[in-house]
Design an enzyme around this catalytic site. Structure first.
Site, PDB file in Angstrom:
ATOM      1  N   LYS A  99       0.729  -1.329   0.270  1.00  0.00           N
ATOM      2  CA  LYS A  99       0.119  -0.136   0.237  1.00  0.00           C
ATOM      3  C   LYS A  99       0.940   1.202  -0.144  1.00  0.00           C
ATOM      4  O   LYS A  99       0.590   2.247  -0.653  1.00  0.00           O
ATOM      5  CB  LYS A  99      -1.190  -0.056   1.185  1.00  0.00           C
ATOM      6  CG  LYS A  99      -2.119  -1.054   0.990  1.00  0.00           C
ATOM      7  CD  LYS A  99      -2.843  -1.127   2.259  1.00  0.00           C
ATOM      8  CE  LYS A  99      -3.927  -2.134   2.404  1.00  0.00           C
ATOM      9  NZ  LYS A  99      -4.619  -2.530   3.599  1.00  0.00           N
TER      10      LYS A  99
ATOM     11  N   GLN B  72      -4.446  -1.758   9.851  1.00  0.00           N
ATOM     12  CA  GLN B  72      -4.218  -3.144   9.245  1.00  0.00           C
ATOM     13  C   GLN B  72      -4.727  -4.178  10.221  1.00  0.00           C
ATOM     14  O   GLN B  72      -4.571  -3.937  11.445  1.00  0.00           O
ATOM     15  CB  GLN B  72      -2.866  -3.268   8.951  1.00  0.00           C
ATOM     16  CG  GLN B  72      -2.532  -4.645   8.263  1.00  0.00           C
ATOM     17  CD  GLN B  72      -3.302  -4.432   6.858  1.00  0.00           C
ATOM     18  OE1 GLN B  72      -3.348  -3.823   6.191  1.00  0.00           O
ATOM     19  NE2 GLN B  72      -3.708  -5.925   6.524  1.00  0.00           N
TER      20      GLN B  72
ATOM     21  N   ASP C 201     -10.862   3.565   4.813  1.00  0.00           N
ATOM     22  CA  ASP C 201     -10.975   2.120   4.540  1.00  0.00           C
ATOM     23  C   ASP C 201     -12.477   1.643   4.790  1.00  0.00           C
ATOM     24  O   ASP C 201     -12.763   0.242   4.704  1.00  0.00           O
ATOM     25  CB  ASP C 201     -10.328   1.266   5.449  1.00  0.00           C
ATOM     26  CG  ASP C 201      -9.663   0.003   5.110  1.00  0.00           C
ATOM     27  OD1 ASP C 201      -9.680  -0.546   3.959  1.00  0.00           O
ATOM     28  OD2 ASP C 201      -9.419  -0.884   5.945  1.00  0.00           O
TER      29      ASP C 201
END
Length: 282
Positions: A55, A99, A122
């Site tokens: 990413k 994450q 996200d």
């Protein structure tokens, strides 16, 4: 019946990232500030470390600054929440990615809710799920959002079709079903307690496999001509769909890898620039 056409997520994602990079350059030139995505990783899970690095590399290509926060595996929920709140309050950070997985000792939902909704690129907070479900401005969960873009790219209109989502996670299965419902599909959720999964899947015009069990969906489970989106990723580059048998029965299918995965990252980058544009315009 001829073999299914592949839904090429890699090619579509490349176009989205290219357009996102142009928007980021314009924003940076106009404001003097580049969009910034903060990534937060608890522990050193090898797959997560690799994914975060991927990413960060994509951010650089798209003209997005990345700020990485690495926390030890023993980090408490309280410490993680404090870190996320600090990033949420930092005007130099426009988007935040936490994450996961992050360890069984951490309250994952409490951590997600520490992310400010305007920086939840996200799409993992309650606020993002609500705005997505009601069709209001906000951020979609990245993988479901990428799936919808793929369907659009290949001319698949969900309206009036039967869609079966196999999986009910808060950041994949549930939002995928809500996005399909918003596009007038008739949606059925299936999961580990569904009786006769094959019978349910066989009724579907669109199948989204998002359960995390390798090759769970087989070709004989599919309605001939079904559109198959495999959002699973298991050891050995294997999805939740048995590709070799499904490709003989479906009309369109996503490969693993190269289907849904690239679209997830492209959506994340696009939403980071969206967030930066909104915040820098305020």
């Amino acid at each position: 019946m001829s073999q299914a056409r592949l839904m090429d997520g890699t090619a579509l994602a490349a176009r989205i990232v290219e357009e996102t990079a142009k928007r980021a350059a314009v924003l940076t030139g106009r404001t003097g500030t580049a969009p910034c995505l903060a990534t937060v990783l608890v522990g050193e899970d090898p797959a997560s470390v690799t994914y975060v690095k991927m990413k960060q590399n994509r951010c650089r290509r798209a003209g997005i600054t990345s700020r990485h926060v690495a926390l030890p595996a023993a980090t408490t929920t309280g410490d993680l929440v404090a870190t996320l709140r600090e990033l949420s309050a930092d005007p130099g950070v426009h988007g935040i990615l936490l994450q996961h997985p992050m360890g069984d000792h951490i309250d994952e939902r409490a951590a997600f809710e520490a992310i400010a909704p305007e920086k939840d690129v996200d799409g993992v907070t309650f606020a993002s799920f609500a705005t997505m479900s009601f069709g209001l401005p906000g951020f979609v969960s990245c993988t479901p959002g990428g799936i919808m873009r793929l369907l659009d790219e290949y001319g698949v209109d969900p309206a009036g079709k039967r869609a079966v989502v196999v999986g009910r996670s808060a950041i994949l299965g549930k939002p995928a079903g809500m996005l399909l419902l918003a596009r007038d599909a008739t949606v059925t959720y299936c999961h580990s307690r569904t009786r006769d999964l094959s019978a349910a899947v066989r009724e579907a015009d669109i199948v989204v496999a998002a359960v995390g069990r390798p090759r769970l969906i087989r070709g004989q489970d599919l309605k001939p001509g079904a559109v198959v989106v495999d959002a699973g990723y298991n050891a050995g580059n294997v999805g939740d769909v048995d590709f070799d048998s499904a490709v003989e029965r479906a009309s369109l299918i996503t490969p693993v890898p190269g289907g849904v995965g690239p679209m997830t990252i492209a959506t994340l980058l696009e939403q980071t620039v969206d967030a930066a544009e909104r915040q820098l315009a305020a």
